[in-house]
Write a protein that holds these residues in place. Structure first.
Motif, short mmCIF file in Angstrom:
data_model
loop_
_atom_site.label_atom_id
_atom_site.label_comp_id
_atom_site.label_asym_id
_atom_site.label_seq_id
_atom_site.Cartn_x
_atom_site.Cartn_y
_atom_site.Cartn_z
N LEU A 23 0.81 -1.22 0.00
CA LEU A 23 0.00 0.00 0.00
C LEU A 23 0.84 1.27 0.00
O LEU A 23 0.31 2.36 -0.21
N ALA A 28 -0.46 4.06 -5.72
CA ALA A 28 -1.44 2.98 -5.57
C ALA A 28 -2.82 3.50 -5.17
O ALA A 28 -3.84 3.08 -5.74
N TRP A 29 -2.85 4.42 -4.22
CA TRP A 29 -4.14 4.87 -3.71
C TRP A 29 -4.94 5.65 -4.74
O TRP A 29 -6.17 5.74 -4.63
N LEU A 32 -6.74 2.68 -6.30
CA LEU A 32 -7.39 1.72 -5.42
C LEU A 32 -8.76 2.18 -4.95
O LEU A 32 -9.74 1.43 -5.01
N PHE A 36 -12.23 0.51 -6.12
CA PHE A 36 -13.17 -0.17 -5.22
C PHE A 36 -14.59 0.32 -5.46
O PHE A 36 -15.54 -0.47 -5.53
N VAL A 139 -7.58 -2.95 -12.60
CA VAL A 139 -6.79 -2.65 -11.41
C VAL A 139 -5.60 -3.60 -11.31
O VAL A 139 -4.47 -3.19 -11.01
N ARG A 140 -5.83 -4.89 -11.59
CA ARG A 140 -4.73 -5.85 -11.55
C ARG A 140 -3.66 -5.51 -12.58
O ARG A 140 -2.46 -5.67 -12.32
N TRP A 143 -1.54 -2.78 -11.16
CA TRP A 143 -0.57 -3.31 -10.21
C TRP A 143 0.62 -3.90 -10.96
O TRP A 143 1.77 -3.76 -10.54
N ALA A 156 -0.19 -8.46 -4.09
CA ALA A 156 -1.20 -7.67 -4.80
C ALA A 156 -2.36 -8.54 -5.26
O ALA A 156 -3.52 -8.12 -5.19
N GLU A 160 -6.17 -7.96 -4.08
CA GLU A 160 -7.29 -7.77 -5.02
C GLU A 160 -8.39 -8.79 -4.77
O GLU A 160 -9.57 -8.48 -4.89
N THR A 163 -10.23 -7.55 -1.81
CA THR A 163 -11.07 -6.42 -2.20
C THR A 163 -12.32 -6.89 -2.92
O THR A 163 -13.44 -6.42 -2.66
#
Length: 430
Positions: A23, A28-29, A32, A36, A139-140, A143, A156, A160, A163
């Motif tokens: 994180l 990343a954020w 992320l 989500f 998203v993957r 990453w 990761a 995921e 999540t």
């Protein structure tokens, strides 16, 4: 130079790959949080359709069939969406996709409420499923860009999965609450609205999306080989079809079971327990520095899943069903995480979004088939007969996995996995 790089990698490999390090990854954020928000509606879609159509038609078979058409449509179009994202960028695909999905979902809702014939619901379900935004694979893929060559990739993948499962804890509860206490159509309406808002927020994060592969002269490459050409991906697709059969069979069968005992509100709770087991197991998997090869981990995890799923149909109380659902959920997470982790070693970077969407689509296709069959079982056989579907689906997939497990071995680094990908790494020449 070579020794410096090697030392850096060795140092990274010896440190424990934890969620804290993950994180703290730069940028990343920024993807992320909106990611989500954008994937949350997907956890509401199938159950919202089942509850709405069952309310308007009185048949779990019809409700399962409409949900199945949505799932099949998504499964067929998801890989194409992923391939377009690899070629043209995620934002170019995502923005029109969320607009179409919101409109299609609202159209399906209006048709169901106005008593439209079943064929009309099927017709509306096709664009609803085809336009489901593939946020999880996107998203993957982000990453993968941020963590290229890092031991944090397995972490990761676990993150995921956690999540995803957290959304499936919240989503069914929210869909059930809206459909049973507000209006039978409220689940689908909320799903369309959340998809639109979350999808546009995620699409706005242009800085972290994977770059589009270009040729030396700056033009976009036009020759791309499908990730489906990789033998290991085809094996993973079969295993993920079995996982989809668990999701689909659980959704219909739990709804029918709670209805039969006069407690329809327990549906979201029981499905939430199932998803919570998946989420908790995912957290544990991501915190472990695995030394066992991922191919072996996948086989062991899948065997445990098939065994647990085979016990579901024996449940005769909500308490026992909740305990078995928790166990099944705990077995799903290791299989999902390991399957997604294997993509890094099997598939070149320029085709990973497509590969991830093949796996996501396989889950949706397995879910669609399971929803249809489980719905027919619940209508024609005894209450709880739909739980036979997860058992059959996982046992068949396990047999395939065992027979073709050798195809999950990744190609050696430096070799081209599939011709025409147009993504070869530059190498030094003496």
């Amino acid at each position: 130079m070579a020794s410096t790089v090697t030392t850096s990698k060795d140092s990274a490999a010896t440190s424990r790959p934890g969620y804290g390090r993950l994180l703290r990854t730069c940028g990343a954020w920024t993807f992320l949080l909106p990611g989500f928000a954008a994937r949350q509606p997907f956890a509401m879609l199938t159950l919202s359709i089942v509850l709405l159509v069952q309310h308007t038609t009185g048949s779990y078979g019809a409700a399962g069939a409409v949900a199945a058409v949505t799932g099949v449509s998504m499964a067929l179009f998801a890989p194409y969406t992923g391939r377009l994202a690899d070629r043209h960028g995620q934002r170019a695909v995502l923005v029109p996709g969320v607009l179409v999905h919101a409109a299609a979902g609202l159209g399906l809702t209006a048709l169901a409420l106005n008593g439209a014939p079943l064929w009309a619901l099927f017709a509306a379900a096709v664009p609803t499923g085809a336009s489901v935004p593939q946020v999880g694979p996107m998203v993957r893929a982000r990453w993968g860009v941020r963590l290229k060559g890092s031991p944090l990739m397995a972490t990761a993948a676990a993150f995921e999965s956690v999540t995803d499962e957290f959304t499936f804890v919240v989503g069914p509860l929210l869909a059930t609450a809206l459909c049973t206490t507000v209006d039978p159509s409220a689940g689908l309406v909320a799903e369309a609205a959340l998809t639109l808002v979350g999808g546009l927020l995620f699409a706005a994060q242009k800085g972290t999306q994977p770059p589009v592969a270009t040729s030396d002269d700056g033009h976009t490459r036009v020759r791309h080989a499908s990730a489906l050409r990789v033998p290991g991906v085809r094996v993973l697709i079969v295993t993920f079809l079995g996982i989809g059969s668990v999701f689909g069979g659980m959704q219909v069968s739990l709804a029918a079971f709670t209805e039969s005992i006069g407690e329809p509100g327990l549906n979201g709770v029981l499905y939430g327990v199932f998803a919570a087991g998946n989420m908790l197991a995912g957290l544990v998997c991501g915190a472990i520095a695995w030394k066992v090869a991922p191919q072996r981990r996948l086989i062991v995890a899948y065997a445990a899943l098939a065994l647990a799923a085979s016990a579901l149909w024996t449940a005769d109380s909500a308490l026992l069903l909740g305990a078995l659902g928790l166990l099944v959920g705990m077995c799903i997470a290791p299989a999902l995480i390991t399957g997604y982790t294997l993509v890094e070693s099997l598939v070149p970077a320029g085709a990973r979004t497509e590969a991830f969407t093949w796996l996501t689509g396989a889950v949706a296709l397995g879910q669609a088939a399971a929803v249809t069959v489980a719905g027919q079982f619940e209508d024609r056989l005894w209450d709880g007969a739909g739980f036979l579907v997860p058992m059959g689906g996982t046992l068949l997939a396990l047999a395939t996995l065992l027979a073709l497990r050798s195809r999950l071995a990744g190609a050696p680094r430096g070799r081209t996995v599939a011709r025409g990908m147009g993504h070869r790494e530059p190498v030094a020449v003496d």
